[in-house]
Scaffold this active site. Structure first.
Site, mmCIF file in Angstrom:
data_model
loop_
_atom_site.group_PDB
_atom_site.id
_atom_site.type_symbol
_atom_site.label_atom_id
_atom_site.label_comp_id
_atom_site.label_asym_id
_atom_site.label_seq_id
_atom_site.Cartn_x
_atom_site.Cartn_y
_atom_site.Cartn_z
ATOM 1 N N GLU A 101 0.838 -1.191 0.000
ATOM 2 C CA GLU A 101 0.000 0.000 0.000
ATOM 3 C C GLU A 101 0.872 1.238 0.000
ATOM 4 O O GLU A 101 1.960 1.238 0.568
ATOM 5 C CB GLU A 101 -0.882 0.021 1.258
ATOM 6 C CG GLU A 101 -1.913 -1.067 1.291
ATOM 7 C CD GLU A 101 -2.606 -1.187 2.646
ATOM 8 O OE1 GLU A 101 -3.636 -1.863 2.687
ATOM 9 O OE2 GLU A 101 -2.131 -0.608 3.628
ATOM 10 N N CYS A 137 3.370 8.437 1.503
ATOM 11 C CA CYS A 137 4.044 7.463 2.364
ATOM 12 C C CYS A 137 4.209 6.172 1.551
ATOM 13 O O CYS A 137 3.232 5.654 1.009
ATOM 14 C CB CYS A 137 3.184 7.224 3.605
ATOM 15 S SG CYS A 137 3.881 6.005 4.724
ATOM 16 N N CYS A 144 7.797 -7.007 7.394
ATOM 17 C CA CYS A 144 8.949 -6.383 8.058
ATOM 18 C C CYS A 144 9.523 -7.372 9.059
ATOM 19 O O CYS A 144 8.786 -8.094 9.727
ATOM 20 C CB CYS A 144 8.531 -5.098 8.763
ATOM 21 S SG CYS A 144 9.931 -4.236 9.521
ATOM 22 N N CYS A 148 8.163 -4.938 15.637
ATOM 23 C CA CYS A 148 7.665 -4.005 16.663
ATOM 24 C C CYS A 148 6.230 -4.415 17.024
ATOM 25 O O CYS A 148 5.409 -4.636 16.134
ATOM 26 C CB CYS A 148 7.691 -2.577 16.128
ATOM 27 S SG CYS A 148 9.311 -2.086 15.512
ATOM 28 N N CYS A 151 2.844 -2.671 15.649
ATOM 29 C CA CYS A 151 2.776 -2.363 14.217
ATOM 30 C C CYS A 151 2.212 -3.526 13.406
ATOM 31 O O CYS A 151 2.719 -4.647 13.483
ATOM 32 C CB CYS A 151 4.177 -2.008 13.736
ATOM 33 S SG CYS A 151 4.300 -1.908 11.954
ATOM 34 N N GLY A 193 7.700 -1.965 6.168
ATOM 35 C CA GLY A 193 9.117 -2.309 6.071
ATOM 36 C C GLY A 193 10.046 -1.349 6.781
ATOM 37 O O GLY A 193 9.683 -0.221 7.111
ATOM 38 N N SER A 249 12.119 5.984 14.792
ATOM 39 C CA SER A 249 11.028 5.480 15.637
ATOM 40 C C SER A 249 11.627 5.143 16.989
ATOM 41 O O SER A 249 12.342 4.154 17.123
ATOM 42 C CB SER A 249 10.441 4.200 15.021
ATOM 43 O OG SER A 249 9.914 4.486 13.760
ATOM 44 N N ASN A 325 -2.377 3.862 16.901
ATOM 45 C CA ASN A 325 -3.489 3.421 16.054
ATOM 46 C C ASN A 325 -3.834 1.999 16.462
ATOM 47 O O ASN A 325 -2.940 1.142 16.497
ATOM 48 C CB ASN A 325 -3.072 3.414 14.579
ATOM 49 C CG ASN A 325 -2.894 4.814 14.037
ATOM 50 O OD1 ASN A 325 -3.728 5.675 14.230
ATOM 51 N ND2 ASN A 325 -1.770 5.030 13.374
ATOM 52 N N CYS A 368 -0.655 5.229 10.024
ATOM 53 C CA CYS A 368 0.580 4.493 10.261
ATOM 54 C C CYS A 368 0.348 3.296 11.184
ATOM 55 O O CYS A 368 -0.374 3.382 12.155
ATOM 56 C CB CYS A 368 1.592 5.421 10.912
ATOM 57 S SG CYS A 368 3.125 4.618 11.282
#
Ligand code: SF4
Length: 389
Positions: A101, A137, A144, A148, A151, A193, A249, A325, A368
């Site tokens: 995406e 973005c 990935c 984390c 995520c 990623g 991050s 989120n 995100c």
């Protein structure tokens, strides 16, 4: 010759070639050298991928390009989702059927300086622009490897790296989908990623995206976000002279706490990461962005803000506070807005510039951490951090 060309690995596809690499190819076909620049301009400056439409090339060359080289964006748009707030999500399919995406986030003048989308990595004023600037973005990997826990992209692990052609292809397609009256202005490598885990492809993509004969994005308008791969931060600084904008991050000011949510911290703990940020050859008056996701009962207490201010003291940074989120299947929650305000105030009192990223594209799951691998077989492995209270 492009001034800041780093030591790049050879191009894998036609879309990844730089003008001088096109010239070498075309000279071998008996064409004049300048044709290389023309082909590159068609592909990257104008986004024309069909050789038949490259009208300033002789017919014989157009035919040969069509016949001998497969020129495509390496990535196709399979659907477009429009959010009520103007955010646009492009669902992308790769040549091997993987899904990715890219998100286009408009920066209306009323919001500039207030939201993540409005954040200008260069710190330059944008209010006078006649067209609405858009931030795109993009992704650099399918999945990935960094794992984390907050995520969605990290939940299923790494499927594969994306090629430089796939990375640049997202921007060419994104520009074509930018609404009328808008202009693609910033590109942030903050999608699926860890960009610096795919350094070779990302370095070539950066070189292509910022090439003056191509899309000609300013390096200060391109942001690479990393979870903290220290050797590659150094390499990025060396290869691009510190001109590419860096975002880190961080998400916690405490080593033990950060390791709970970001496994990379065990390999490159905070003191090592902070040293790398100090070394990054940032031009004057520019700042590194620190991304800090606020998680209720974990890292969102004013005492965390105090610790964060101490950790960042003396560094040229601004902190981007991101209320978590929610990710489907993950019970972690964002703090209340009152708690966000308290965190922000403590950080400000500690002398650290910061702003709160308001959520964009929530209704289309484009915010995100929501770039889920919906078409990938999922093996969710969430190790929840220890929450307070
Ligand atoms: S936050 Fe970034 S580095 Fe961490 S798992 Fe998600 S995509 Fe990977």
């Amino acid at each position: 010759m492009y001034k800041h060309l780093p030591d790049l690995a050879p191009p894998q596809t036609a879309l990844e070639r730089l003008p001088e690499e096109w010239s070498a190819q075309l000279e071998a076909w008996g064409e004049p050298k300048y044709r290389g620049k023309q082909v590159f301009q068609w592909l990257h400056a104008r986004g024309v991928l069909d050789p038949a439409a490259m009208t300033n090339l002789p017919k014989s060359l157009r035919d040969r390009l069509a016949q001998d080289l497969v020129i495509d964006a390496a990535i196709q748009v399979s659907s477009v989702h429009d959010s009520e707030d103007g955010t646009k999500k492009l669902l992308l399919t790769t040549h091997d059927g993987r899904t990715s995406e890219a998100v286009l986030i408009p920066m209306p003048s009323a919001e500039r300086g207030d939201t993540y989308a409005a954040e200008d990595p260069s710190g330059e004023e944008t209010a006078s622009e006649p067209q609405t600037p858009v931030t795109q973005c993009i992704s650099t990997q399918i999945g990935c490897a960094m794992g984390c826990v907050f995520c969605a992209s990290g939940l299923a692990g790494l499927k594969r790296h994306m090629s430089a052609g796939e990375i640049v292809g997202q921007v060419i397609l994104g520009r074509a989908h930018t609404a009328e009256g808008s202009r693609l202005r910033n590109v942030v490598f903050m999608g699926m990623g860890e960009p610096l885990h795919n350094y070779a492809a990302v370095a070539r993509a950066l070189t292509l995206l910022t090439h003056p004969e191509g899309l000609a994005l300013s390096k200060r308008r391109v942001t690479i976000s990393t979870s903290g791969l220290v050797p590659e931060i150094d390499r990025l600084g060396r290869d691009f002279g510190g001109e590419v904008q860096l975002a880190v991050s961080l998400h916690s000011p405490d080593d033990a706490q950060r390791s709970q949510i970001m496994p990379i911290n065990k390999k490159h703990p905070l003191p090592e990461l902070m040293e790398a940020l100090r070394r990054y050859p940032l031009p004057k008056r520019r700042r590194i962005t620190i991304e800090y996701t606020l998680i209720k009962g974990f890292n969102a207490d004013p005492s965390d803000a105090k610790k964060l201010a101490e950790l960042l003291r003396g560094l040229p940074v601004k902190v981007n506070l991101i209320p978590l989120n929610r990710v489907e299947g993950n019970p972690l929650e964002p703090p209340s807005w009152d708690d966000v305000d308290a965190f922000q105030a403590t950080l400000r009192d500690g002398g650290v510039a910061n702003f709160v990223r308001r959520r964009k594209g929530d209704d289309i799951a484009a915010a995100c951490g929501q770039l889920a691998l919906r078409n990938e077989p999922k093996k969710i492995r969430v190790a929840l951090p220890q929450l307070r209270g």
